[in-house]
Design a protein around this motif. Structure first.
Motif, mmCIF file in Angstrom:
data_model
loop_
_atom_site.group_PDB
_atom_site.id
_atom_site.type_symbol
_atom_site.label_atom_id
_atom_site.label_comp_id
_atom_site.label_asym_id
_atom_site.label_seq_id
_atom_site.Cartn_x
_atom_site.Cartn_y
_atom_site.Cartn_z
ATOM 1 N N UNK A 208 0.854 -1.177 0.000
ATOM 2 C CA UNK A 208 0.000 0.000 0.000
ATOM 3 C C UNK A 208 0.896 1.235 0.000
ATOM 4 N N UNK A 209 0.551 2.216 -0.812
ATOM 5 C CA UNK A 209 1.284 3.485 -0.827
ATOM 6 C C UNK A 209 0.270 4.616 -0.793
ATOM 7 N N UNK A 210 0.416 5.529 0.178
ATOM 8 C CA UNK A 210 -0.477 6.680 0.307
ATOM 9 C C UNK A 210 0.332 7.943 0.063
ATOM 10 N N UNK A 211 0.050 8.623 -1.038
ATOM 11 C CA UNK A 211 0.753 9.858 -1.350
ATOM 12 C C UNK A 211 1.080 9.967 -2.821
ATOM 13 N N UNK A 212 1.567 11.157 -3.202
ATOM 14 C CA UNK A 212 1.936 11.430 -4.581
ATOM 15 C C UNK A 212 3.430 11.286 -4.816
ATOM 16 N N UNK A 213 4.223 11.152 -3.751
ATOM 17 C CA UNK A 213 5.664 11.163 -3.874
ATOM 18 C C UNK A 213 6.285 9.799 -4.081
ATOM 19 N N UNK A 214 7.579 9.838 -4.346
ATOM 20 C CA UNK A 214 8.360 8.605 -4.429
ATOM 21 C C UNK A 214 8.394 7.929 -3.072
ATOM 22 N N UNK A 215 8.540 8.743 -2.031
ATOM 23 C CA UNK A 215 8.426 8.256 -0.660
ATOM 24 C C UNK A 215 7.048 8.610 -0.109
ATOM 25 N N UNK A 216 6.776 8.106 1.083
ATOM 26 C CA UNK A 216 5.601 8.513 1.833
ATOM 27 C C UNK A 216 5.961 8.476 3.312
ATOM 28 N N UNK A 217 5.546 9.489 4.072
ATOM 29 C CA UNK A 217 5.766 9.461 5.519
ATOM 30 C C UNK A 217 4.515 8.967 6.240
#
Length: 517
Positions: A208-217
């Protein structure tokens, strides 16, 4: 996805399951939904479609949507070509395309040879045999599975990370961790049903990835897959996601008798997570989302039985093709802040990205800054820290770091180029008994300061360049040439490690390989 007026079947395929499903959904609309395997690089190719008319709801990945085809097309399919040519360059290995359903199977090889030079020197290689299969039935049902059998020898800095966390970063458990001769299997599965626009349900063993970036905090694709159920939907300008997860805890194995130090291990520990995200599309240019996380553990006898966190995600598109984004996360509102003299446990992200840069088709750029204060994501009871399978759920560095990165991608016909540069400052524990806020599994704070980079200050420079020739975009089959240069300076002890890696191979995968730790 556009309706197909004619049935196209590249290989005659009779399957009672497909017939049954077609009958069950026979009265439904013809548009099909598709599961999109997530990797940041792959999703960048879809930006023109995702953000064509509005900023939209595109924060939670992977996508399960009817707006995008499951694979991008480089050129129109040429039915005049022979079967061998179409399978090698244009089509899935086995596929069925009908108005009411679509089915495909692919073989996914990943064969790479390489060389590491610098402080350490050794030959590198990857030998992977994999397969993927997908099924879509109209606008209601989607199924995706993939499986990989892998053997590999990786660079020395990946070896040290694997020994530290107890498994191969982002890829799950492997044999021979201590020797660096990795041998492992990994799999992905996702099954989804769309009851209506207001309610969809998925059961998955996936990331799961939440966010628009390459990373997510908030929560990212950094750790290996975990089992979860996802309930989501859109009502007006609102979109909601509720994710309930079952995760492994490598650091706290189940024991036959916790009071007996010689007891037999009975498998990994178990922990659970609930992640909720609600997003409001304020306009076609602005969206604001609220994130909440809760972690608890099986048979947790400690008085603190749950670990909660709150986050904010904002996206803004002032001009067509330009998206700016930011995230904020605090694992305790009482510790929210950015100073260095009090117990502030906060992480945040600022970034921007664009596609068709300078009006050049398929030229995309991302620039991003991330930081997390010491002790963010830790907990006095490490059974309920913000991790899964021994890895951070958010940023792979954990905490106690600052990082800036930029990614440039370009595609021309079948040629693709990927360039990345990254610089990070982070602090490490000077010894096993210290806790400066970087290791999420340590419980007792042994440092009264909360300055980012405390402990043994390190500076990391990472640069990567890849050039690929895509043979078949349907399963990302490509010839790839890669170059990585990594320099890590431990300022505290004046130690410098320099690594240069050359690779070449025939690859076919949508998996994410993050190596910038």
């Amino acid at each position: 996805m556009k309706k197909q007026s004619e049935t196209s079947i590249s290989i005659t395929w009779t399957c009672p399951l497909l017939t049954l499903i077609s009958m069950l959904f026979g009265q439904l609309g013809m548009a099909q939904i598709h599961y999109q395997p997530y990797s940041y690089e792959h999703y960048q190719r879809q930006m023109r479609t995702v953000y064509a008319d509005s900023l939209g709801h595109a924060t939670v990945k992977p996508f399960i949507s009817q707006n995008l085809d499951s694979r991008y097309d480089i050129q129109e399919r040429d039915s005049s070509k022979n079967l061998f040519y179409r399978k090698l360059f244009q089509e899935h290995l086995i596929e069925v395309n009908k108005e009411d359903h679509k089915f495909y199977i692919d073989f996914m090889p990943d064969f790479v040879l390489g060389k590491e030079t610098g402080t350490h020197s050794k030959n590198l290689w990857t030998n992977t045999r994999g397969a993927q299969a997908g099924l879509s039935v109209k606008d209601k049902f989607s199924l995706y599975v993939s499986f990989y059998e892998n053997q590999a020898r990786y660079a020395s800095f990946i070896d040290s990370t694997a020994r530290q966390i107890g498994n191969l970063p982002g890829q799950g458990f492997s044999k021979n961790i201590n020797t660096g001769q990795y041998d492992w299997m990994n799999a992905t599965a996702n099954i989804s049903y769309h009851f209506s626009d207001a309610f969809q349900a998925s059961v998955a063993y996936d990331k799961i990835h939440v966010g628009e970036g390459y990373r997510s905090v908030l929560i990212s694709d950094n750790p290996y897959n975990f089992t979860h159920a996802r309930f989501s939907g859109t009502v007006g300008r609102w979109q909601y996601h509720s994710i309930w997860a079952y995760m492994n805890d490598l650091r706290n194995p189940r024991l036959a008798d916790v009071n007996d130090p010689f007891t037999h291990r009975m498998g990994n520990g178990v922990k659970y997570g609930a992640f909720h995200y609600v997003e409001y599309l304020a306009s076609n240019k602005l969206s604001v989302g609220l994130f909440h996380s809760l972690i608890w553990a099986e048979r947790n006898a400690e008085s603190q039985k749950a670990n909660g966190g709150l986050g904010l995600n904002v996206k803004y598109r002032p001009w067509t093709r330009y998206i700016f984004y930011g995230q904020l996360y605090a694992d305790d509102l009482g510790k929210f802040g950015f100073g260095s003299k009090t117990n502030h446990r906060t992480a945040f992200q600022l970034g921007g990205k664009t596609y068709d840069l300078f009006d050049v088709p398929n030229l995309s750029l991302t620039a991003e800054y991330n930081q997390a204060a010491p002790y963010t994501y830790q907990h006095p009871n490490n059974r309920i820290n913000y991790t899964s399978n021994g890895e951070p759920l958010a940023h792979p560095r954990g905490a106690n770091f600052r990082e800036g990165l930029a990614i440039l991608t370009y595609r021309w016909n079948r040629w693709e180029a990927y360039g990345q540069t990254m610089f990070a400052r982070y602090g490490l524990d000077p010894d096993e008994d210290s806790n400066v806020g970087v290791d999420l599994f340590k419980e007792g704070m042994t440092n009264s300061s909360f300055r980012i980079g405390q402990g043994q200050l390190n500076k990391l420079f990472y640069n990567e360049l890849r050039l690929s020739y895509v043979m078949n975009p349907k399963y990302n089959l490509r010839w790839e040439l890669g170059l990585i240069n990594r320099v890590n300076k431990n300022v505290a002890i004046a130690e410098r490690t320099n690594t240069t890696i050359f690779t070449f191979g025939l690859r076919s995968s949508f998996r994410t390989w993050q190596r910038e730790y």
